[in-house]
Design a protein around this motif. Structure first.
Motif, mmCIF file in Angstrom:
data_model
loop_
_atom_site.group_PDB
_atom_site.id
_atom_site.type_symbol
_atom_site.label_atom_id
_atom_site.label_comp_id
_atom_site.label_asym_id
_atom_site.label_seq_id
_atom_site.Cartn_x
_atom_site.Cartn_y
_atom_site.Cartn_z
ATOM 1 N N GLY A 189 -15.687 6.567 -5.375
ATOM 2 C CA GLY A 189 -14.470 5.774 -5.453
ATOM 3 C C GLY A 189 -13.476 5.976 -4.339
ATOM 4 N N LEU A 239 -18.384 5.598 -1.425
ATOM 5 C CA LEU A 239 -18.286 4.429 -2.304
ATOM 6 C C LEU A 239 -18.553 4.836 -3.747
ATOM 7 C CD1 LEU A 239 -18.016 1.327 -2.699
ATOM 8 C CD2 LEU A 239 -20.494 1.203 -2.384
ATOM 9 N N ARG A 290 -20.664 -1.403 -12.082
ATOM 10 C CA ARG A 290 -19.988 -0.289 -12.750
ATOM 11 C C ARG A 290 -20.441 -0.184 -14.213
ATOM 12 N NH1 ARG A 290 -15.360 -1.200 -10.932
ATOM 13 N NH2 ARG A 290 -14.575 -2.557 -12.607
ATOM 14 N N TYR A 294 -13.745 4.745 -1.309
ATOM 15 C CA TYR A 294 -13.654 3.463 -0.603
ATOM 16 C C TYR A 294 -13.688 2.320 -1.612
ATOM 17 C CZ TYR A 294 -14.525 5.466 4.057
ATOM 18 O OH TYR A 294 -14.433 6.159 5.217
ATOM 19 N N ASP A 295 -12.888 1.282 -1.366
ATOM 20 C CA ASP A 295 -13.071 0.061 -2.129
ATOM 21 C C ASP A 295 -14.185 -0.743 -1.449
ATOM 22 O OD1 ASP A 295 -11.932 -1.018 0.152
ATOM 23 O OD2 ASP A 295 -10.016 -1.478 -0.787
ATOM 24 N N LEU A 296 -14.637 -1.808 -2.120
ATOM 25 C CA LEU A 296 -15.796 -2.555 -1.623
ATOM 26 C C LEU A 296 -15.562 -3.190 -0.256
ATOM 27 C CD1 LEU A 296 -18.621 -2.946 -2.624
ATOM 28 C CD2 LEU A 296 -17.922 -5.067 -3.729
ATOM 29 N N THR A 355 -13.591 -2.212 2.208
ATOM 30 C CA THR A 355 -13.599 -1.156 3.233
ATOM 31 C C THR A 355 -15.015 -0.650 3.464
ATOM 32 O OG1 THR A 355 -11.379 -0.482 2.557
ATOM 33 C CG2 THR A 355 -12.647 1.083 3.867
ATOM 34 N N TYR A 356 -15.756 -0.469 2.366
ATOM 35 C CA TYR A 356 -17.151 -0.013 2.478
ATOM 36 C C TYR A 356 -17.981 -0.984 3.308
ATOM 37 C CZ TYR A 356 -22.009 0.579 0.991
ATOM 38 O OH TYR A 356 -23.374 0.704 0.972
ATOM 39 N N ASP A 380 -18.811 -5.582 -8.270
ATOM 40 C CA ASP A 380 -18.480 -4.179 -8.506
ATOM 41 C C ASP A 380 -18.284 -3.890 -9.992
ATOM 42 O OD1 ASP A 380 -16.245 -5.757 -8.521
ATOM 43 O OD2 ASP A 380 -14.954 -4.330 -7.475
ATOM 44 N N GLU A 381 -17.755 -4.882 -10.740
ATOM 45 C CA GLU A 381 -17.574 -4.682 -12.183
ATOM 46 C C GLU A 381 -18.919 -4.640 -12.898
ATOM 47 O OE1 GLU A 381 -15.520 -6.881 -16.068
ATOM 48 O OE2 GLU A 381 -15.193 -7.668 -14.039
#
Length: 501
Positions: free
Chosen positions: A408, A405, A33, A410-412, A414-415, A29-30
């Motif tokens: 933002g 997603l 991003r 949802y976090d990863l 949860t997604y 995710d980083e």
């Protein structure tokens, strides 16, 4: 130098985000991003209006293992974007040559530009097209070289006894002196010891599965243990401190004329077994005693890529809906449901004979009565429309998950959890839709004389054919069969419901 003028002012663009191999070990995710920020700046330089993002969270070599790429390509082929931004061409594809060709063809045919921080590729331009093909070729070559190095490293890991793919039940991953290995996970290991103890004291795999399920044990990839999963644990040398390799051979779809992916379980003599770094859960004498018992009992036949049962994939259990299986018990083939507590088993020859008898009776009726074709397709058409409506709702739900997603909400984790549930729902609905459409087409095109001819040809060739050909003949005239049989009933007291083509 990358162009900085706003040369594509007002044109629409999508952004494809995918982590490279050089970024392995970094948080996905980083990485995505950061890529998103850089590509947004790139879009601003060109005057592009970003209308969609496609973050590839789970990525694989094959194009079909990359759901975001498939979703984006569908939109590219439809001409929905003027351009697609990505960090480099190899983010689009560095896997199989066939996949690379499909991706480049989609951009070339639609005239969609590929925009990277360093260059804009227009594949309708001959020079850009040749440059893109050259870059993807070099990317593919680099990919193969890296994979070859990884395979060599894997072989060294196997020889050193420190190779870890997936932690088997009873273990979890760890490292010793920076080498990956396993450590005992006691909440699961206690059930492994119980399985071996019960098995070496005369209890069967079905009984053991019921006992550990009742005690709260759960396998890693299903809701409960069954005969097969217990047998795999009993025969796994990992539990005496060994590392096992080459237990399976995978044949990809269409590589040898097969219509689906085939997994072949190699015989034990072809396995690679070496001493591991991990501690054993079971002592060697107990393990060897269990193998002696296993050799003296019936075992499910191993899949070697060939069909051994004429009824393979045809007969469904009335209770659970799963495929009935052909197993050898007491030196004789039986048809049974692998799930404990479902239908009682029956001798395979009895069921096979009942199937042939039913086809013969059906043929006789068709030849005598020759009914007119008056099938009412309205109920099937309504069923297809209802399923299509559910599919559209699920597709909207999936699109909404992407949007949540991206903004933002949802976090990863949860997604991924919710996307898995929606994907499973979509897959189930698509299977239902395909089945309903198939039934509708069959109803519209149903011709009793054609059905009679097909059954007649199947019956004429059946007795002289091998198991695989018999299976193909039955599949040509039968959609599926539902099997039911009560416990403690007579050997021939089973019921078959036929759904013919």
């Amino acid at each position: 130098m990358p162009p900085n003028d706003r040369d594509m002012l007002g044109k629409t663009a999508a952004v494809y985000l995918r982590k490279s191999r050089a970024e392995e070990g970094m948080e996905t995710d980083e990485v995505l991003r950061n890529h998103r920020q850089w590509l947004t700046e790139c879009a601003d330089r060109h005057g592009l209006d970003i209308v969609a993002y496609f973050p590839e969270v789970v990525s694989g070599e094959s194009l079909y293992a990359r759901p975001q790429m498939l979703r984006m390509l569908e939109a590219v082929e439809a001409g929905e974007y003027d351009a697609v931004l990505c960090m480099d061409l190899d983010r689009l594809s560095r896997g199989r040559m066939k996949d690379q060709g499909m991706i480049l063809d989609a951009f070339r045919d639609s005239g969609t530009l590929i925009v990277t921080p360093d260059k804009v590729y227009n594949l309708t331009d001959e020079i850009d097209d040749e440059l893109a093909e050259f870059k993807t070729f070099m990317s593919r070559r680099e990919y193969k070289i890296i994979n070859k190095r990884l395979r060599r490293g894997l072989q060294r890991s196997i020889q050193d006894g420190c190779y870890v793919a997936n932690a088997p039940y009873g273990y979890k991953k760890t490292t010793i002196d920076r080498k990956p290995t396993l450590e005992i996970y006691e909440p699961e290991a206690q059930f492994v010891r119980l399985m071996f103890d019960l098995y070496t004291h005369g209890y069967g795999c079905n009984y053991i599965a019921g006992q550990v399920n009742a005690m709260g044990a759960r396998p890693h990839r299903s809701s409960q243990f069954n005969r097969s999963s217990v047998a795999k644990i009993i025969t796994n040398p990992t539990y005496i401190g060994k590392i096992v390799w080459n237990q399976k051979t995978h044949i990809k779809k269409s590589t040898k004329g097969n219509q689906k992916h085939i997994t072949i379980y190699n015989p034990r003599e072809k396995w690679t077994i070496t001493n591991g770094l991990h501690p054993p859960i079971i002592d060697t004498p107990t393990y060897e005693r269990a193998q002696e018992i296993m050799q003296g009992r019936y075992r499910p036949s191993k899949q070697d890529g060939t069909i051994k049962s004429p009824l393979a994939g045809l007969v469904k259990c009335a209770n659970c809906g799963g495929n009935m299986q052909r197993l050898i018990m007491k030196n004789e083939p039986y048809l049974l449901c692998p799930r404990k507590g479902c239908c009682a088993s029956a001798k395979f020859t009895y069921v096979e004979s009942a199937v042939i008898d039913h086809l013969a009776e059906t043929l006789e009726k068709l030849e005598q009565e020759r009914p007119e074709h008056t099938t009412d397709t309205a109920p099937l058409e309504l069923a297809v429309a209802a399923i299509e409506k559910e599919l559209a709702a699920a597709a909207r739900q999936k699109t909404r998950l992407h949007e949540l997603l991206e903004i933002g909400e949802y976090d990863l984790p949860t997604y991924r959890e919710r996307m898995a549930a929606v994907s499973e729902k979509l897959s189930s609905l698509e299977a239902k839709r395909d089945d309903a459409v198939c039934q509708l087409e069959q109803a519209k095109n149903f011709d009793p004389s054609v059905q009679a001819e097909n059954i007649k040809n199947a019956l004429n060739a059946y007795q002289s054919s091998d198991a695989a050909t018999k299976n193909a003949l039955l599949h040509s005239v039968i959609n599926h069969i539902v099997y039911s049989k009560e416990k403690k009933s007579k050997p021939m007291d089973f019921k078959l419901s036929f759904y013919l083509k």
